[in-house]
Design a protein around this motif. Structure first.
Motif, PDB file in Angstrom:
ATOM      1  N   LYS A   1       0.817  -1.218   0.000  1.00  0.00           N
ATOM      2  CA  LYS A   1       0.000   0.000   0.000  1.00  0.00           C
ATOM      3  C   LYS A   1       0.850   1.268   0.000  1.00  0.00           C
ATOM      4  O   LYS A   1       0.335   2.354   0.208  1.00  0.00           O
ATOM      5  CB  LYS A   1      -0.929   0.009   1.204  1.00  0.00           C
ATOM      6  CG  LYS A   1      -1.964  -1.096   1.155  1.00  0.00           C
ATOM      7  CD  LYS A   1      -2.890  -1.023   2.338  1.00  0.00           C
ATOM      8  CE  LYS A   1      -3.922  -2.138   2.265  1.00  0.00           C
ATOM      9  NZ  LYS A   1      -4.852  -2.093   3.383  1.00  0.00           N
ATOM     10  N   GLU A   2       2.142   1.122  -0.229  1.00  0.00           N
ATOM     11  CA  GLU A   2       3.053   2.262  -0.241  1.00  0.00           C
ATOM     12  C   GLU A   2       3.780   2.329  -1.582  1.00  0.00           C
ATOM     13  O   GLU A   2       3.856   1.342  -2.313  1.00  0.00           O
ATOM     14  CB  GLU A   2       4.093   2.145   0.874  1.00  0.00           C
ATOM     15  CG  GLU A   2       3.517   2.190   2.260  1.00  0.00           C
ATOM     16  CD  GLU A   2       4.566   2.002   3.335  1.00  0.00           C
ATOM     17  OE1 GLU A   2       4.328   2.461   4.445  1.00  0.00           O
ATOM     18  OE2 GLU A   2       5.619   1.398   3.063  1.00  0.00           O
ATOM     19  N   GLU A   3       4.290   3.500  -1.877  1.00  0.00           N
ATOM     20  CA  GLU A   3       5.084   3.678  -3.090  1.00  0.00           C
ATOM     21  C   GLU A   3       6.442   4.267  -2.724  1.00  0.00           C
ATOM     22  O   GLU A   3       6.555   5.006  -1.758  1.00  0.00           O
ATOM     23  CB  GLU A   3       4.368   4.587  -4.094  1.00  0.00           C
ATOM     24  CG  GLU A   3       4.095   5.983  -3.567  1.00  0.00           C
ATOM     25  CD  GLU A   3       3.322   6.825  -4.553  1.00  0.00           C
ATOM     26  OE1 GLU A   3       3.278   6.468  -5.739  1.00  0.00           O
ATOM     27  OE2 GLU A   3       2.774   7.853  -4.123  1.00  0.00           O
ATOM     28  N   GLN A   4       7.425   3.934  -3.505  1.00  0.00           N
ATOM     29  CA  GLN A   4       8.770   4.447  -3.254  1.00  0.00           C
ATOM     30  C   GLN A   4       8.872   5.847  -3.832  1.00  0.00           C
ATOM     31  O   GLN A   4       8.567   6.077  -4.997  1.00  0.00           O
ATOM     32  CB  GLN A   4       9.817   3.544  -3.886  1.00  0.00           C
ATOM     33  CG  GLN A   4      11.225   4.018  -3.630  1.00  0.00           C
ATOM     34  CD  GLN A   4      12.267   3.102  -4.238  1.00  0.00           C
ATOM     35  OE1 GLN A   4      11.965   2.006  -4.670  1.00  0.00           O
ATOM     36  NE2 GLN A   4      13.495   3.570  -4.268  1.00  0.00           N
ATOM     37  N   ILE A   5       9.317   6.798  -3.004  1.00  0.00           N
ATOM     38  CA  ILE A   5       9.462   8.174  -3.462  1.00  0.00           C
ATOM     39  C   ILE A   5      10.911   8.637  -3.429  1.00  0.00           C
ATOM     40  O   ILE A   5      11.200   9.772  -3.770  1.00  0.00           O
ATOM     41  CB  ILE A   5       8.583   9.134  -2.629  1.00  0.00           C
ATOM     42  CG1 ILE A   5       8.954   9.069  -1.153  1.00  0.00           C
ATOM     43  CG2 ILE A   5       7.118   8.828  -2.827  1.00  0.00           C
ATOM     44  CD1 ILE A   5       8.337  10.159  -0.318  1.00  0.00           C
ATOM     45  N   GLY A   6      11.803   7.768  -3.020  1.00  0.00           N
ATOM     46  CA  GLY A   6      13.218   8.133  -2.959  1.00  0.00           C
ATOM     47  C   GLY A   6      14.004   7.076  -2.217  1.00  0.00           C
ATOM     48  O   GLY A   6      13.550   5.952  -2.044  1.00  0.00           O
ATOM     49  N   ARG A   7      15.204   7.477  -1.799  1.00  0.00           N
ATOM     50  CA  ARG A   7      16.069   6.574  -1.041  1.00  0.00           C
ATOM     51  C   ARG A   7      16.479   7.232   0.256  1.00  0.00           C
ATOM     52  O   ARG A   7      16.597   8.445   0.337  1.00  0.00           O
ATOM     53  CB  ARG A   7      17.308   6.225  -1.857  1.00  0.00           C
ATOM     54  CG  ARG A   7      16.966   5.412  -3.075  1.00  0.00           C
ATOM     55  CD  ARG A   7      18.125   4.996  -3.924  1.00  0.00           C
ATOM     56  NE  ARG A   7      19.436   5.315  -3.410  1.00  0.00           N
ATOM     57  CZ  ARG A   7      20.532   5.175  -4.108  1.00  0.00           C
ATOM     58  NH1 ARG A   7      20.492   4.730  -5.319  1.00  0.00           N
ATOM     59  NH2 ARG A   7      21.699   5.475  -3.594  1.00  0.00           N
TER      60      ARG A   7
ATOM     61  N   GLN B   1       6.096   6.047   0.968  1.00  0.00           N
ATOM     62  CA  GLN B   1       4.974   6.889   1.360  1.00  0.00           C
ATOM     63  C   GLN B   1       3.684   6.183   0.974  1.00  0.00           C
ATOM     64  O   GLN B   1       3.625   5.486  -0.038  1.00  0.00           O
ATOM     65  CB  GLN B   1       5.072   8.242   0.663  1.00  0.00           C
ATOM     66  CG  GLN B   1       4.070   9.260   1.116  1.00  0.00           C
ATOM     67  CD  GLN B   1       4.287  10.594   0.423  1.00  0.00           C
ATOM     68  OE1 GLN B   1       4.667  10.631  -0.743  1.00  0.00           O
ATOM     69  NE2 GLN B   1       4.064  11.667   1.131  1.00  0.00           N
ATOM     70  N   LYS B   2       2.633   6.371   1.763  1.00  0.00           N
ATOM     71  CA  LYS B   2       1.347   5.732   1.460  1.00  0.00           C
ATOM     72  C   LYS B   2       0.830   6.230   0.117  1.00  0.00           C
ATOM     73  O   LYS B   2       0.958   7.415  -0.215  1.00  0.00           O
ATOM     74  CB  LYS B   2       0.325   6.036   2.548  1.00  0.00           C
ATOM     75  CG  LYS B   2       0.640   5.358   3.853  1.00  0.00           C
ATOM     76  CD  LYS B   2      -0.419   5.635   4.882  1.00  0.00           C
ATOM     77  CE  LYS B   2      -0.080   4.958   6.188  1.00  0.00           C
ATOM     78  NZ  LYS B   2      -1.040   5.242   7.235  1.00  0.00           N
ATOM     79  N   LYS B   3       0.248   5.322  -0.656  1.00  0.00           N
ATOM     80  CA  LYS B   3      -0.318   5.686  -1.971  1.00  0.00           C
ATOM     81  C   LYS B   3      -1.506   6.593  -1.763  1.00  0.00           C
ATOM     82  O   LYS B   3      -2.280   6.444  -0.836  1.00  0.00           O
ATOM     83  CB  LYS B   3      -0.727   4.436  -2.741  1.00  0.00           C
ATOM     84  CG  LYS B   3       0.448   3.625  -3.217  1.00  0.00           C
ATOM     85  CD  LYS B   3      -0.034   2.444  -4.025  1.00  0.00           C
ATOM     86  CE  LYS B   3       1.156   1.595  -4.481  1.00  0.00           C
ATOM     87  NZ  LYS B   3       0.711   0.408  -5.222  1.00  0.00           N
TER      88      LYS B   3
END
Length: 66
Positions: free
Chosen positions: A47-53, A63-65
């Motif tokens: 339920k989350e997406e990667q927005i960086g490292r 971060q939550k979608k």
């Protein structure tokens, strides 16, 4: 006495693993926290997406979608 200061500075620099990487990694973690996200060791939850490292070693900022 100036020689002691120089030797101390050189010793200090050689004992640090890699100063630049530590600073960059810390900034990436801080940037992730500012965006109300969390650092994941392996990968983001479904339920989350990667927005960086979060680090140079591959930790992901998730971060939550929306």
């Amino acid at each position: 006495i100036r020689l002691y200061y120089l030797l101390f500075a050189l010793l200090f620099l050689f004992l640090l693993p890699v100063p630049g990487k530590i600073i960059i990694s810390g900034l990436q973690k801080y940037y992730c926290k500012i965006r109300s996200s969390q650092c994941a060791l392996i990968g983001c939850h479904p339920k989350e997406e990667q927005i960086g490292r979060c680090s140079l070693r591959g930790r992901k900022c998730c971060q939550k979608k929306k």
